[in-house]
Write a protein that holds these residues in place. Structure first.
Motif, PDB file in Angstrom:
ATOM      1  N   ALA A 139      58.954 -36.962 -28.913  1.00  0.00           N
ATOM      2  CA  ALA A 139      57.726 -36.171 -28.925  1.00  0.00           C
ATOM      3  C   ALA A 139      57.764 -35.183 -30.066  1.00  0.00           C
ATOM      4  CB  ALA A 139      57.539 -35.435 -27.594  1.00  0.00           C
ATOM      5  N   GLY A 140      56.588 -34.836 -30.554  1.00  0.00           N
ATOM      6  CA  GLY A 140      56.489 -33.861 -31.632  1.00  0.00           C
ATOM      7  C   GLY A 140      55.067 -33.732 -32.098  1.00  0.00           C
ATOM      8  N   PRO A 141      54.687 -32.593 -32.626  1.00  0.00           N
ATOM      9  CA  PRO A 141      53.298 -32.366 -33.007  1.00  0.00           C
ATOM     10  C   PRO A 141      52.903 -33.023 -34.331  1.00  0.00           C
ATOM     11  CG  PRO A 141      54.605 -30.422 -33.490  1.00  0.00           C
ATOM     12  CD  PRO A 141      55.523 -31.379 -32.795  1.00  0.00           C
ATOM     13  N   GLU A 142      53.853 -33.294 -35.188  1.00  0.00           N
ATOM     14  CA  GLU A 142      53.543 -33.793 -36.521  1.00  0.00           C
ATOM     15  C   GLU A 142      54.131 -35.181 -36.736  1.00  0.00           C
ATOM     16  OE1 GLU A 142      51.596 -32.250 -38.527  1.00  0.00           O
ATOM     17  OE2 GLU A 142      51.434 -30.385 -37.358  1.00  0.00           O
ATOM     18  N   PRO A 143      53.505 -35.964 -37.631  1.00  0.00           N
ATOM     19  CA  PRO A 143      54.113 -37.248 -38.006  1.00  0.00           C
ATOM     20  C   PRO A 143      55.493 -37.033 -38.612  1.00  0.00           C
ATOM     21  CG  PRO A 143      51.845 -37.129 -38.765  1.00  0.00           C
ATOM     22  CD  PRO A 143      52.205 -35.756 -38.287  1.00  0.00           C
ATOM     23  N   LEU A 144      56.347 -38.008 -38.460  1.00  0.00           N
ATOM     24  CA  LEU A 144      57.721 -37.905 -38.945  1.00  0.00           C
ATOM     25  C   LEU A 144      57.802 -38.179 -40.440  1.00  0.00           C
ATOM     26  CD1 LEU A 144      59.579 -39.927 -36.157  1.00  0.00           C
ATOM     27  CD2 LEU A 144      59.556 -37.435 -36.426  1.00  0.00           C
ATOM     28  N   ARG A 145      58.722 -37.510 -41.090  1.00  0.00           N
ATOM     29  CA  ARG A 145      59.084 -37.872 -42.453  1.00  0.00           C
ATOM     30  C   ARG A 145      60.079 -39.027 -42.393  1.00  0.00           C
ATOM     31  NH1 ARG A 145      58.193 -34.233 -46.473  1.00  0.00           N
ATOM     32  NH2 ARG A 145      60.155 -34.827 -47.503  1.00  0.00           N
ATOM     33  N   ARG A 146      60.082 -39.826 -43.422  1.00  0.00           N
ATOM     34  CA  ARG A 146      60.988 -40.977 -43.437  1.00  0.00           C
ATOM     35  C   ARG A 146      62.442 -40.553 -43.333  1.00  0.00           C
ATOM     36  NH1 ARG A 146      58.668 -45.681 -47.445  1.00  0.00           N
ATOM     37  NH2 ARG A 146      56.453 -45.199 -47.273  1.00  0.00           N
ATOM     38  N   GLU A 147      62.745 -39.370 -43.809  1.00  0.00           N
ATOM     39  CA  GLU A 147      64.130 -38.895 -43.765  1.00  0.00           C
ATOM     40  C   GLU A 147      64.645 -38.774 -42.340  1.00  0.00           C
ATOM     41  OE1 GLU A 147      62.600 -38.272 -47.685  1.00  0.00           O
ATOM     42  OE2 GLU A 147      61.788 -37.761 -45.706  1.00  0.00           O
ATOM     43  N   ALA A 148      63.740 -38.789 -41.356  1.00  0.00           N
ATOM     44  CA  ALA A 148      64.172 -38.710 -39.961  1.00  0.00           C
ATOM     45  C   ALA A 148      65.020 -39.911 -39.561  1.00  0.00           C
ATOM     46  CB  ALA A 148      62.958 -38.607 -39.040  1.00  0.00           C
ATOM     47  N   LEU A 149      64.967 -40.974 -40.364  1.00  0.00           N
ATOM     48  CA  LEU A 149      65.752 -42.178 -40.059  1.00  0.00           C
ATOM     49  C   LEU A 149      67.239 -41.985 -40.319  1.00  0.00           C
ATOM     50  CD1 LEU A 149      63.382 -44.864 -41.647  1.00  0.00           C
ATOM     51  CD2 LEU A 149      63.735 -44.433 -39.210  1.00  0.00           C
ATOM     52  N   LYS A 150      67.580 -40.998 -41.111  1.00  0.00           N
ATOM     53  CA  LYS A 150      68.994 -40.791 -41.436  1.00  0.00           C
ATOM     54  C   LYS A 150      69.785 -40.468 -40.174  1.00  0.00           C
ATOM     55  CE  LYS A 150      68.324 -39.099 -46.175  1.00  0.00           C
ATOM     56  NZ  LYS A 150      68.540 -37.962 -47.102  1.00  0.00           N
ATOM     57  N   GLY A 151      70.888 -41.153 -40.023  1.00  0.00           N
ATOM     58  CA  GLY A 151      71.776 -40.895 -38.905  1.00  0.00           C
ATOM     59  C   GLY A 151      71.387 -41.561 -37.602  1.00  0.00           C
ATOM     60  N   LEU A 152      70.285 -42.306 -37.568  1.00  0.00           N
ATOM     61  CA  LEU A 152      69.863 -42.980 -36.344  1.00  0.00           C
ATOM     62  C   LEU A 152      70.510 -44.367 -36.248  1.00  0.00           C
ATOM     63  CD1 LEU A 152      66.028 -42.183 -36.288  1.00  0.00           C
ATOM     64  CD2 LEU A 152      67.886 -40.962 -35.119  1.00  0.00           C
ATOM     65  N   ASP A 153      70.748 -44.819 -35.026  1.00  0.00           N
ATOM     66  CA  ASP A 153      71.213 -46.192 -34.790  1.00  0.00           C
ATOM     67  C   ASP A 153      69.988 -47.106 -34.773  1.00  0.00           C
ATOM     68  OD1 ASP A 153      73.885 -45.495 -34.576  1.00  0.00           O
ATOM     69  OD2 ASP A 153      73.721 -45.078 -32.430  1.00  0.00           O
ATOM     70  N   ILE A 154      69.780 -47.826 -35.869  1.00  0.00           N
ATOM     71  CA  ILE A 154      68.570 -48.640 -36.022  1.00  0.00           C
ATOM     72  C   ILE A 154      68.884 -50.081 -35.629  1.00  0.00           C
ATOM     73  CG2 ILE A 154      66.805 -49.428 -37.628  1.00  0.00           C
ATOM     74  CD1 ILE A 154      67.367 -46.891 -39.251  1.00  0.00           C
ATOM     75  N   VAL A 155      68.171 -50.556 -34.624  1.00  0.00           N
ATOM     76  CA  VAL A 155      68.341 -51.929 -34.143  1.00  0.00           C
ATOM     77  C   VAL A 155      67.422 -52.842 -34.949  1.00  0.00           C
ATOM     78  CG1 VAL A 155      68.279 -53.454 -32.138  1.00  0.00           C
ATOM     79  CG2 VAL A 155      68.821 -51.027 -31.850  1.00  0.00           C
ATOM     80  N   LEU A 156      67.956 -53.966 -35.385  1.00  0.00           N
ATOM     81  CA  LEU A 156      67.205 -54.884 -36.244  1.00  0.00           C
ATOM     82  C   LEU A 156      67.077 -56.264 -35.615  1.00  0.00           C
ATOM     83  CD1 LEU A 156      68.939 -54.067 -39.642  1.00  0.00           C
ATOM     84  CD2 LEU A 156      66.740 -53.195 -38.836  1.00  0.00           C
ATOM     85  N   LEU A 157      66.177 -57.057 -36.192  1.00  0.00           N
ATOM     86  CA  LEU A 157      66.110 -58.467 -35.850  1.00  0.00           C
ATOM     87  C   LEU A 157      67.251 -59.210 -36.547  1.00  0.00           C
ATOM     88  CD1 LEU A 157      62.273 -59.124 -36.199  1.00  0.00           C
ATOM     89  CD2 LEU A 157      63.587 -59.038 -34.078  1.00  0.00           C
ATOM     90  N   ASN A 158      67.508 -60.434 -36.096  1.00  0.00           N
ATOM     91  CA  ASN A 158      68.565 -61.243 -36.698  1.00  0.00           C
ATOM     92  C   ASN A 158      68.216 -61.628 -38.129  1.00  0.00           C
ATOM     93  OD1 ASN A 158      70.286 -61.221 -34.531  1.00  0.00           O
ATOM     94  ND2 ASN A 158      69.522 -63.138 -33.660  1.00  0.00           N
ATOM     95  N   GLN A 159      69.199 -62.162 -38.821  1.00  0.00           N
ATOM     96  CA  GLN A 159      69.011 -62.658 -40.178  1.00  0.00           C
ATOM     97  C   GLN A 159      67.885 -63.696 -40.201  1.00  0.00           C
ATOM     98  OE1 GLN A 159      70.401 -61.836 -43.003  1.00  0.00           O
ATOM     99  NE2 GLN A 159      72.242 -60.685 -42.476  1.00  0.00           N
ATOM    100  N   GLY A 160      67.117 -63.686 -41.286  1.00  0.00           N
ATOM    101  CA  GLY A 160      66.056 -64.672 -41.450  1.00  0.00           C
ATOM    102  C   GLY A 160      64.678 -64.134 -41.163  1.00  0.00           C
ATOM    103  N   HIS A 161      64.589 -63.011 -40.437  1.00  0.00           N
ATOM    104  CA  HIS A 161      63.295 -62.388 -40.185  1.00  0.00           C
ATOM    105  C   HIS A 161      62.974 -61.437 -41.334  1.00  0.00           C
ATOM    106  CE1 HIS A 161      62.625 -63.775 -36.035  1.00  0.00           C
ATOM    107  NE2 HIS A 161      63.924 -63.654 -35.876  1.00  0.00           N
ATOM    108  N   CYS A 162      61.799 -61.599 -41.930  1.00  0.00           N
ATOM    109  CA  CYS A 162      61.450 -60.717 -43.053  1.00  0.00           C
ATOM    110  C   CYS A 162      61.297 -59.278 -42.580  1.00  0.00           C
ATOM    111  CB  CYS A 162      60.174 -61.198 -43.730  1.00  0.00           C
ATOM    112  SG  CYS A 162      58.722 -61.252 -42.670  1.00  0.00           S
ATOM    113  N   LEU A 163      60.929 -59.074 -41.302  1.00  0.00           N
ATOM    114  CA  LEU A 163      60.795 -57.716 -40.792  1.00  0.00           C
ATOM    115  C   LEU A 163      62.137 -56.991 -40.835  1.00  0.00           C
ATOM    116  CD1 LEU A 163      59.005 -55.562 -39.517  1.00  0.00           C
ATOM    117  CD2 LEU A 163      59.493 -56.565 -37.279  1.00  0.00           C
TER     118      LEU A 163
END
Length: 307
Positions: free
Chosen positions: A178-202
């Protein structure tokens, strides 16, 4: 091999059992008809007709050849008719490839439109990862593909259809939930980002977004599909980037998930239609791209349609 003219001449004789009447039916001279019959007998090395003073009779071999000739000429007629029908715009078979991170969210808007606006187009859909459908459209097994642009594949025409933002999906009890403002991209630093498997362009697009701000996808868990990815995030195994078109389908009251927008310019992707520029139906595919844009706009998907 027998020619079609020889088979037509013989079949006409077999039907009328009279050379003059058979020639009249075909609108050719009787000598030309007789010449075709003689030539066919020479090619097959067998007598097909028995000529008497009053009428023409078929030999046993002639009766069998007549049956085959009728099937051959019918098949040729079907072939010519099918080609003629396929020359008509927006008719005949069309094979569409779609990536998995687009298919469930856009096809419900497209398939009814295709059926309504192009009823003579026999559309088949093949869902596969980007690398697979690109290879198949290059090799001619697919006519057009719906995927993220650009493809950087030589020989393909790319028609941008719509653009969409990525949203940050986090567990509902996450500090960024939650938060009042949109996030800056820098908020991604230090997060555990879950991805799709190899082969997905996303997957590659998410990695690119992280790389831009110096973040890294550090999670060791990977998903084979967006529904699984959402469940992993809801279960507390990390966060992810979710294309906005998937939000109405993949999130709901029962999914313990929070979504945050990014500040402008938000990360996102462009989805488009790609097809071989050398295709004889390239002009039709360009018109289909316009129809897809209209269908997406009318369905009011959470995307920005490209004009």
């Amino acid at each position: 091999m027998p020619t079609l003219a020889q088979l037509r001449a013989f079949l006409s004789v077999a039907e009328h059992l009279h050379f003059r009447e058979a020639a009249t039916a075909l609108r050719i001279s009787q000598p030309a008809l007789s010449g075709n019959i003689v030539a066919l007998e020479e090619v097959l090395d067998t007598q097909l007709v028995e000529r008497t003073t009053r009428k023409v009779l078929l030999t046993p071999a002639g009766e069998r050849v007549a049956e085959h000739a009728e099937r051959v000429l019918a098949a040729v007629g079907d072939l010519v008719g099918e080609v003629a029908r396929n020359r008509e715009p927006f008719s005949g078979p069309a094979h569409l490839g779609v990536i998995p991170t687009v298919a469930p969210y856009v096809l419900p808007a497209l398939l009814p439109m295709f059926a309504r606006r192009f009823p003579h187009l026999r559309l088949t859909v093949h869902e596969a990862k980007t690398e697979t459908i690109l290879e198949e459209v290059r090799e001619g097994r697919l006519d057009m593909v719906l995927l993220a642009l650009p493809t950087d594949v030589t020989g393909l025409v790319e028609e941008p259809l719509y653009e969409e933002d990525f949203l940050l999906a986090v567990p509902e009890d996450h500090p960024l939930a939650a938060g009042p403002e949109p996030l800056r991209r820098e908020a991604l630093k230090g997060l555990d980002i879950v991805l799709l498997n190899q082969g997905h362009c996303l997957r590659e697009q998410a990695i690119d977004v992280c790389r831009e701000v110096g973040a890294r996808a550090t999670a060791t868990t990977y998903a084979t599909s967006l529904p699984t990815l959402v469940q992993l995030v809801a279960g507390g195994l990390g966060v992810t980037l979710l294309p906005e078109s998937a939000v109405p389908v993949e999130t709901g009251k029962r999914v313990r998930l929070a979504l945050r927008r990014f500040a402008s310019p938000a990360p996102g992707r462009t989805i488009g239609l790609a097809y071989r520029g050398s295709s004889a139906r390239a002009a039709e595919y360009a018109q289909l791209a316009k129809a897809v844009r209209t269908a997406v706009r009318q369905r009011k998907l959470p995307v920005q349609v490209v004009s």
